[in-house]
Design an enzyme around this catalytic site. Sequence first.
Site, PDB file in Angstrom:
ATOM      1  N   ASP A  96       0.792  -1.233   0.000  1.00 43.68           N
ATOM      2  CA  ASP A  96       0.000   0.000   0.000  1.00 43.68           C
ATOM      3  C   ASP A  96       0.822   1.280   0.000  1.00 43.68           C
ATOM      4  O   ASP A  96       0.348   2.332   0.409  1.00 43.68           O
ATOM      5  CB  ASP A  96      -0.901  -0.004   1.247  1.00 43.68           C
ATOM      6  CG  ASP A  96      -0.109  -0.153   2.541  1.00 43.68           C
ATOM      7  OD1 ASP A  96       1.138  -0.030   2.495  1.00 43.68           O
ATOM      8  OD2 ASP A  96      -0.720  -0.388   3.595  1.00 43.68           O
ATOM      9  N   GLU A 118      -0.847  -9.004  -1.337  1.00 45.37           N
ATOM     10  CA  GLU A 118      -1.379  -8.420  -0.095  1.00 45.37           C
ATOM     11  C   GLU A 118      -2.489  -7.407  -0.433  1.00 45.37           C
ATOM     12  O   GLU A 118      -2.499  -6.263   0.041  1.00 45.37           O
ATOM     13  CB  GLU A 118      -0.283  -7.763   0.752  1.00 45.37           C
ATOM     14  CG  GLU A 118      -0.655  -7.557   2.213  1.00 45.37           C
ATOM     15  CD  GLU A 118       0.337  -6.678   2.962  1.00 45.37           C
ATOM     16  OE1 GLU A 118       0.403  -5.454   2.687  1.00 45.37           O
ATOM     17  OE2 GLU A 118       1.062  -7.207   3.808  1.00 45.37           O
ATOM     18  N   GLU A 132      -2.050   5.088   3.275  1.00 41.66           N
ATOM     19  CA  GLU A 132      -2.005   3.709   2.757  1.00 41.66           C
ATOM     20  C   GLU A 132      -3.386   3.117   2.461  1.00 41.66           C
ATOM     21  O   GLU A 132      -3.546   2.341   1.513  1.00 41.66           O
ATOM     22  CB  GLU A 132      -1.245   2.806   3.733  1.00 41.66           C
ATOM     23  CG  GLU A 132       0.251   3.090   3.816  1.00 41.66           C
ATOM     24  CD  GLU A 132       0.610   4.221   4.760  1.00 41.66           C
ATOM     25  OE1 GLU A 132      -0.298   4.798   5.399  1.00 41.66           O
ATOM     26  OE2 GLU A 132       1.811   4.553   4.860  1.00 41.66           O
ATOM     27  N   HIS A 216       6.246   4.436  13.053  1.00 41.16           N
ATOM     28  CA  HIS A 216       6.555   5.350  11.941  1.00 41.16           C
ATOM     29  C   HIS A 216       5.329   5.895  11.209  1.00 41.16           C
ATOM     30  O   HIS A 216       5.479   6.629  10.237  1.00 41.16           O
ATOM     31  CB  HIS A 216       7.427   4.636  10.911  1.00 41.16           C
ATOM     32  CG  HIS A 216       6.674   3.584  10.137  1.00 41.16           C
ATOM     33  ND1 HIS A 216       6.427   2.336  10.630  1.00 41.16           N
ATOM     34  CD2 HIS A 216       6.084   3.631   8.926  1.00 41.16           C
ATOM     35  CE1 HIS A 216       5.740   1.648   9.751  1.00 41.16           C
ATOM     36  NE2 HIS A 216       5.504   2.412   8.706  1.00 41.16           N
ATOM     37  N   ARG A 218       2.366   7.897   9.546  1.00 39.81           N
ATOM     38  CA  ARG A 218       2.133   9.328   9.326  1.00 39.81           C
ATOM     39  C   ARG A 218       0.959   9.857  10.156  1.00 39.81           C
ATOM     40  O   ARG A 218       0.995  11.000  10.617  1.00 39.81           O
ATOM     41  CB  ARG A 218       1.833   9.592   7.847  1.00 39.81           C
ATOM     42  CG  ARG A 218       3.062   9.913   7.051  1.00 39.81           C
ATOM     43  CD  ARG A 218       2.823   9.873   5.569  1.00 39.81           C
ATOM     44  NE  ARG A 218       4.038   9.411   4.936  1.00 39.81           N
ATOM     45  CZ  ARG A 218       4.989  10.212   4.464  1.00 39.81           C
ATOM     46  NH1 ARG A 218       4.837  11.509   4.499  1.00 39.81           N
ATOM     47  NH2 ARG A 218       6.082   9.719   3.953  1.00 39.81           N
ATOM     48  N   HIS A 249      12.984   4.481  13.004  1.00 42.04           N
ATOM     49  CA  HIS A 249      12.790   4.665  11.553  1.00 42.04           C
ATOM     50  C   HIS A 249      13.512   5.918  11.082  1.00 42.04           C
ATOM     51  O   HIS A 249      13.611   6.902  11.824  1.00 42.04           O
ATOM     52  CB  HIS A 249      11.275   4.784  11.313  1.00 42.04           C
ATOM     53  CG  HIS A 249      10.849   4.639   9.886  1.00 42.04           C
ATOM     54  ND1 HIS A 249      11.058   5.620   8.955  1.00 42.04           N
ATOM     55  CD2 HIS A 249      10.229   3.627   9.236  1.00 42.04           C
ATOM     56  CE1 HIS A 249      10.568   5.224   7.786  1.00 42.04           C
ATOM     57  NE2 HIS A 249      10.066   4.006   7.929  1.00 42.04           N
TER      58      HIS A 249
HETATM   59  C1  UD1 Z   1       6.829   4.449   3.826  1.00 42.90           C
HETATM   60  C2  UD1 Z   1       5.404   4.095   3.378  1.00 42.90           C
HETATM   61  C3  UD1 Z   1       4.675   3.360   4.497  1.00 42.90           C
HETATM   62  C4  UD1 Z   1       5.482   2.179   4.990  1.00 42.90           C
HETATM   63  C5  UD1 Z   1       6.869   2.629   5.371  1.00 42.90           C
HETATM   64  C6  UD1 Z   1       7.691   1.429   5.743  1.00 42.90           C
HETATM   65  C7  UD1 Z   1       4.225   5.599   1.865  1.00 42.90           C
HETATM   66  C8  UD1 Z   1       3.359   6.783   1.744  1.00 42.90           C
HETATM   67  N1  UD1 Z   1       4.638   5.299   3.098  1.00 42.90           N
HETATM   68  O1  UD1 Z   1       6.728   5.397   4.858  1.00 42.90           O
HETATM   69  O2  UD1 Z   1       3.431   2.891   3.996  1.00 42.90           O
HETATM   70  O3  UD1 Z   1       4.825   1.627   6.108  1.00 42.90           O
HETATM   71  O4  UD1 Z   1       7.492   3.279   4.257  1.00 42.90           O
HETATM   72  O5  UD1 Z   1       8.813   1.773   6.499  1.00 42.90           O
HETATM   73  O6  UD1 Z   1       4.542   4.977   0.888  1.00 42.90           O
HETATM   74  N2  UD1 Z   1      14.354   7.674   4.809  1.00 42.90           N
HETATM   75  C9  UD1 Z   1      15.719   7.560   4.709  1.00 42.90           C
HETATM   76  N3  UD1 Z   1      16.237   6.330   4.366  1.00 42.90           N
HETATM   77  C10 UD1 Z   1      15.478   5.243   4.123  1.00 42.90           C
HETATM   78  C11 UD1 Z   1      14.068   5.374   4.248  1.00 42.90           C
HETATM   79  C12 UD1 Z   1      13.535   6.609   4.577  1.00 42.90           C
HETATM   80  O7  UD1 Z   1      16.458   8.501   4.934  1.00 42.90           O
HETATM   81  O8  UD1 Z   1      16.018   4.173   3.826  1.00 42.90           O
HETATM   82  C13 UD1 Z   1      13.783   9.005   5.149  1.00 42.90           C
HETATM   83  C14 UD1 Z   1      13.899  10.007   3.973  1.00 42.90           C
HETATM   84  O9  UD1 Z   1      14.138  11.276   4.484  1.00 42.90           O
HETATM   85  C15 UD1 Z   1      12.501   9.929   3.336  1.00 42.90           C
HETATM   86  C16 UD1 Z   1      11.642   9.758   4.578  1.00 42.90           C
HETATM   87  O10 UD1 Z   1      12.380   8.873   5.422  1.00 42.90           O
HETATM   88  O11 UD1 Z   1      12.183  11.078   2.587  1.00 42.90           O
HETATM   89  C17 UD1 Z   1      10.254   9.241   4.332  1.00 42.90           C
HETATM   90  O12 UD1 Z   1      10.252   8.072   3.535  1.00 42.90           O
HETATM   91  P1  UD1 Z   1       8.864   7.615   2.841  1.00 42.90           P
HETATM   92  O13 UD1 Z   1       9.094   6.339   2.118  1.00 42.90           O
HETATM   93  O14 UD1 Z   1       8.277   8.740   2.074  1.00 42.90           O
HETATM   94  O15 UD1 Z   1       7.899   7.395   4.055  1.00 42.90           O
HETATM   95  P2  UD1 Z   1       7.938   6.364   5.226  1.00 42.90           P
HETATM   96  O16 UD1 Z   1       7.493   7.077   6.441  1.00 42.90           O
HETATM   97  O17 UD1 Z   1       9.224   5.652   5.218  1.00 42.90           O
HETATM   98  N1  UDP Z   2      11.956  -4.430  10.283  1.00 45.39           N
HETATM   99  C1  UDP Z   2      13.335  -4.499  10.037  1.00 45.39           C
HETATM  100  N2  UDP Z   2      14.162  -3.706  10.774  1.00 45.39           N
HETATM  101  C2  UDP Z   2      13.712  -2.850  11.736  1.00 45.39           C
HETATM  102  C3  UDP Z   2      12.308  -2.766  11.955  1.00 45.39           C
HETATM  103  C4  UDP Z   2      11.463  -3.553  11.206  1.00 45.39           C
HETATM  104  O1  UDP Z   2      13.777  -5.267   9.184  1.00 45.39           O
HETATM  105  O2  UDP Z   2      14.519  -2.175  12.385  1.00 45.39           O
HETATM  106  C5  UDP Z   2      11.060  -5.263   9.453  1.00 45.39           C
HETATM  107  C6  UDP Z   2       9.971  -6.011  10.186  1.00 45.39           C
HETATM  108  O3  UDP Z   2      10.424  -7.305  10.579  1.00 45.39           O
HETATM  109  C7  UDP Z   2       8.858  -6.078   9.162  1.00 45.39           C
HETATM  110  C8  UDP Z   2       9.043  -4.821   8.340  1.00 45.39           C
HETATM  111  O4  UDP Z   2      10.367  -4.360   8.623  1.00 45.39           O
HETATM  112  O5  UDP Z   2       9.021  -7.186   8.289  1.00 45.39           O
HETATM  113  C9  UDP Z   2       8.023  -3.787   8.699  1.00 45.39           C
HETATM  114  O6  UDP Z   2       8.368  -2.595   8.080  1.00 45.39           O
HETATM  115  P1  UDP Z   2       7.753  -1.204   8.543  1.00 45.39           P
HETATM  116  O7  UDP Z   2       7.299  -1.297   9.946  1.00 45.39           O
HETATM  117  O8  UDP Z   2       8.771  -0.178   8.191  1.00 45.39           O
HETATM  118  O9  UDP Z   2       6.535  -1.004   7.543  1.00 45.39           O
HETATM  119  P2  UDP Z   2       5.005  -1.486   7.567  1.00 45.39           P
HETATM  120  O10 UDP Z   2       4.990  -2.955   7.709  1.00 45.39           O
HETATM  121  O11 UDP Z   2       4.332  -0.767   8.685  1.00 45.39           O
HETATM  122  O12 UDP Z   2       4.498  -1.029   6.248  1.00 45.39           O
END
Ligand code: UD1
Ligand code: UDP
Length: 376
Positions: A96, A118, A132, A216, A218, A249
Amino acid sequence: MINCTFVFGTRPEAIKLAPLIIKLREAKVVNVEVCVTGQHREMLTQVLDVFEITPDVDLKLMSHNQSLPDFLGKSISALHNYLKDSNADYVIVQGDTSTVLSASIAAFYNKRKVLHVEAGLRTTNIYSPFPEEMNRRLTSQLTYHHFVPTGISKQNLLKEGYAEETIMITGNTAIDSLLFVKNKLNEGVLHPASDVYDIVRESQAQYNGYILITGHRRENFGEGFLNICEAIELSARKHPDYLYIYPVHLNPNVHSIVSEKLGGISNIRLMKPQSYVDFIYLMQHAHVILTDSGGVQEEAPSLQKPILVMRESTERPEGITAGCSKLVGVNVQQIVSEIGRLLSDADYYGSFAVAKNPYGDGNASGRILNFIEQLT
Ligand code: UD1
Ligand code: UDP
């Protein structure tokens, strides 16, 4: 042979698509291409390393603190250009995220068929999880075939008018990945990193154990995260005989507030996001898990760990019904009191353990592979 292109961009998508990519490549019945948007960077690389997947194409789209519309727009555009020149018959997406929605729109513009892994999860509140819930609904509209994890997710799609023959119950591929890594850890084929090993030993030698935390979402930004941090601090001060381990995160909206509010408290350890192997190891040895994550809700029942979900609603109600997870919202008192009850009431603690994980049995990717074989 038909051509199947996987498109994903974030940590959870990579974790949940990895077993299917590996199975499809081994089966050699279709041509497989892997395209990553790079919505995540470090957190995506951590997963690709564990599963030894090298993307064929990396669009490298992540920018610091990216906004929803900015990322969605550039991802649609980049994926449209990529698919235009690709021979993909099917585009496989999972979950999502913004990557999922943008890949589905780009596939539609190029008249390629979307296979959605999923599919069908719903809270019915379009703002929770945000964005999402809407990403997943819109993706359903653009999907050729829906792989749903459970009977409830199938019912959700039937209620929205999707044809039964386009829906297949598979279980969640999260459990395939979890069992793959868990078994390798138990067999000694995979090992945790030394800092993770050490913190687990410390929690056993100097504390009664640890509470593992992730967060994490939003919809929890702002007041929600302030409450979450206050609850963790209060609980940690109330239970100095437990460690509180929090891999934070990388989203700056999460990272800044958590570091500010929870840094420097002696029994709270803030860590970088952990590799998937290390995180599974941390879950295996945790006493209680406190999270707002989707994937963690699915994984914890396979490890018989009680899980408190810091959200007002969940699109994964199966764990709540089965009794292995509990919604605690972002209410300070409720979070503190539920942790306290789990730490003090052994019968209550034991009631969370379930014999069967309601989200899957570890064979979801095999079922999806069987379906894809019939497309050839
Ligand atoms: C995203 C997804 C969320 C998912 C989550 C998993 C959307 C809208 N959100 O949220 O559904 O649950 O990922 O973790 O698609 N960043 C880094 N390095 C990384 C990852 C993120 O620096 O490896 C920072 C960056 O500044 C980036 C920010 O996190 O701009 C947000 O990342 P983004 O993918 O937009 O949103 P998440 O909160 O990670
Ligand atoms: N996870 C990971 N490292 C971490 C925290 C979570 O590998 O430090 C894994 C966790 O086991 C799960 C997935 O990341 O499989 C969940 O990701 P996240 O919570 O970022 O996203 P969501 O599932 O809420 O979309």
